[in-house]
Design a protein around this motif. Structure first.
Motif, mmCIF file in Angstrom:
data_model
loop_
_atom_site.group_PDB
_atom_site.id
_atom_site.type_symbol
_atom_site.label_atom_id
_atom_site.label_comp_id
_atom_site.label_asym_id
_atom_site.label_seq_id
_atom_site.Cartn_x
_atom_site.Cartn_y
_atom_site.Cartn_z
ATOM 1 N N LYS A 53 4.488 -2.391 -13.177
ATOM 2 C CA LYS A 53 5.309 -3.162 -14.090
ATOM 3 C C LYS A 53 5.235 -2.649 -15.517
ATOM 4 C CE LYS A 53 1.543 -6.497 -14.678
ATOM 5 N NZ LYS A 53 1.144 -7.908 -14.534
ATOM 6 N N THR A 54 4.363 -1.680 -15.747
ATOM 7 C CA THR A 54 4.183 -1.169 -17.100
ATOM 8 C C THR A 54 5.403 -0.352 -17.529
ATOM 9 O OG1 THR A 54 3.117 0.829 -16.295
ATOM 10 C CG2 THR A 54 1.706 -1.056 -16.760
ATOM 11 N N SER A 55 5.502 -0.125 -18.812
ATOM 12 C CA SER A 55 6.643 0.618 -19.340
ATOM 13 C C SER A 55 6.676 2.051 -18.811
ATOM 14 C CB SER A 55 6.606 0.626 -20.868
ATOM 15 O OG SER A 55 5.392 1.208 -21.324
ATOM 16 N N THR A 56 5.518 2.563 -18.401
ATOM 17 C CA THR A 56 5.477 3.930 -17.862
ATOM 18 C C THR A 56 5.903 3.993 -16.398
ATOM 19 O OG1 THR A 56 3.136 3.590 -17.415
ATOM 20 C CG2 THR A 56 3.715 4.742 -19.447
ATOM 21 N N SER A 57 5.986 2.830 -15.735
ATOM 22 C CA SER A 57 6.435 2.770 -14.334
ATOM 23 C C SER A 57 5.757 3.823 -13.465
ATOM 24 C CB SER A 57 7.952 2.914 -14.252
ATOM 25 O OG SER A 57 8.593 1.808 -14.811
ATOM 26 N N ILE A 58 4.458 3.724 -13.353
ATOM 27 C CA ILE A 58 3.701 4.644 -12.512
ATOM 28 C C ILE A 58 4.032 4.374 -11.048
ATOM 29 C CG2 ILE A 58 1.380 5.349 -11.832
ATOM 30 C CD1 ILE A 58 0.503 4.399 -14.661
ATOM 31 N N THR A 59 4.207 5.444 -10.289
ATOM 32 C CA THR A 59 4.576 5.308 -8.881
ATOM 33 C C THR A 59 3.472 5.828 -7.971
ATOM 34 O OG1 THR A 59 5.691 7.452 -8.924
ATOM 35 C CG2 THR A 59 7.036 5.498 -9.372
ATOM 36 N N TYR A 60 3.507 5.339 -6.726
ATOM 37 C CA TYR A 60 2.531 5.750 -5.721
ATOM 38 C C TYR A 60 3.227 5.743 -4.377
ATOM 39 C CZ TYR A 60 -2.019 6.216 -3.486
ATOM 40 O OH TYR A 60 -3.085 6.688 -2.767
ATOM 41 N N TYR A 61 2.932 6.759 -3.536
ATOM 42 C CA TYR A 61 3.618 6.908 -2.258
ATOM 43 C C TYR A 61 2.626 7.103 -1.118
ATOM 44 C CZ TYR A 61 7.685 7.742 -5.199
ATOM 45 O OH TYR A 61 8.689 7.611 -6.124
ATOM 46 N N ALA A 62 3.016 6.622 0.045
ATOM 47 C CA ALA A 62 2.294 6.971 1.256
ATOM 48 C C ALA A 62 2.506 8.452 1.532
ATOM 49 C CB ALA A 62 2.801 6.139 2.429
ATOM 50 N N ASP A 63 1.503 9.076 2.123
ATOM 51 C CA ASP A 63 1.610 10.515 2.397
ATOM 52 C C ASP A 63 2.811 10.839 3.283
ATOM 53 O OD1 ASP A 63 -1.988 11.136 2.568
ATOM 54 O OD2 ASP A 63 -0.610 11.057 0.866
ATOM 55 N N SER A 64 3.142 9.928 4.170
ATOM 56 C CA SER A 64 4.216 10.176 5.136
ATOM 57 C C SER A 64 5.586 10.269 4.491
ATOM 58 C CB SER A 64 4.223 9.091 6.203
ATOM 59 O OG SER A 64 4.394 7.816 5.613
ATOM 60 N N VAL A 65 5.735 9.759 3.272
ATOM 61 C CA VAL A 65 7.051 9.768 2.628
ATOM 62 C C VAL A 65 7.066 10.571 1.336
ATOM 63 C CG1 VAL A 65 7.524 7.501 3.629
ATOM 64 C CG2 VAL A 65 6.747 7.659 1.244
ATOM 65 N N LYS A 66 5.922 11.040 0.921
ATOM 66 C CA LYS A 66 5.824 11.756 -0.348
ATOM 67 C C LYS A 66 6.730 12.979 -0.330
ATOM 68 C CE LYS A 66 1.722 11.361 -1.859
ATOM 69 N NZ LYS A 66 0.265 11.525 -2.061
ATOM 70 N N GLY A 67 7.509 13.137 -1.392
ATOM 71 C CA GLY A 67 8.436 14.257 -1.480
ATOM 72 C C GLY A 67 9.795 13.970 -0.869
ATOM 73 N N ARG A 68 9.915 12.886 -0.115
ATOM 74 C CA ARG A 68 11.198 12.531 0.506
ATOM 75 C C ARG A 68 11.770 11.228 -0.054
ATOM 76 N NH1 ARG A 68 11.398 11.250 5.790
ATOM 77 N NH2 ARG A 68 9.265 10.426 5.856
ATOM 78 N N PHE A 69 10.892 10.292 -0.383
ATOM 79 C CA PHE A 69 11.322 8.983 -0.881
ATOM 80 C C PHE A 69 11.002 8.872 -2.372
ATOM 81 C CE2 PHE A 69 10.853 6.345 3.308
ATOM 82 C CZ PHE A 69 11.630 7.286 3.972
ATOM 83 N N THR A 70 11.842 8.114 -3.085
ATOM 84 C CA THR A 70 11.611 7.864 -4.512
ATOM 85 C C THR A 70 11.817 6.386 -4.804
ATOM 86 O OG1 THR A 70 12.398 10.082 -5.091
ATOM 87 C CG2 THR A 70 12.267 8.462 -6.858
ATOM 88 N N ILE A 71 10.822 5.779 -5.403
ATOM 89 C CA ILE A 71 10.935 4.381 -5.821
ATOM 90 C C ILE A 71 11.263 4.351 -7.311
ATOM 91 C CG2 ILE A 71 8.447 4.156 -6.275
ATOM 92 C CD1 ILE A 71 8.676 1.227 -5.322
#
Length: 127
Positions: A53-71
């Motif tokens: 929720k921070t202004s920097t909007s840090i993201t985190y992904y499961a390994d199975s979707v990393k590089g394919r999905f974007t939140i």
């Protein structure tokens, strides 16, 4: 209370793309860390991605979707998105979003803990 409504699911061929949306209402959207989860038939719910929720909007992904999905999120529209590219048959599941109002970034969401959950939208990827 926060109400979450997902949309954008559907049927797509392997290699294709979909963009899911999760519209929030009820409380100040920007006060919540947001996450996406999925559950395939016969399997447990699985963490997919989260954004702080921070202004920097840090993201985190499961390994199975990393590089394919974007939140991503648009606080002006009270909406969080999940752009899914290079979809595979094993991405087939019901996808739901969740909201966490805690102060710990994405850590609760990564443990599948949240304050509010949406109902989900079906994503089916054909081979």
């Amino acid at each position: 209370q926060v109400q979450l409504v997902e949309s954008g699911g559907g049927l797509v061929q392997a290699g294709g793309s979909l963009r899911l949306s999760c519209a929030a209402s009820g409380r100040t959207f920007s006060n919540y860390n947001m996450g996406w989860f999925r559950q395939a038939p016969g399997k447990e719910r699985e963490f997919v991605a989260a954004i702080t929720k921070t202004s920097t909007s840090i993201t985190y992904y499961a390994d199975s979707v990393k590089g394919r999905f974007t939140i991503s999120r648009d606080n002006a529209k009270n909406t969080v998105f999940l752009q899914m590219n290079s979809l595979r048959p094993d991405d087939t599941a019901v996808y739901c979003c969740a909201a966490d109002g805690g102060p710990y970034g994405t850590s609760r969401l990564r443990r599948a803990q949240a304050d509010y959950w949406g109902q989900g939208t079906q994503v089916t990827v054909s081979s």
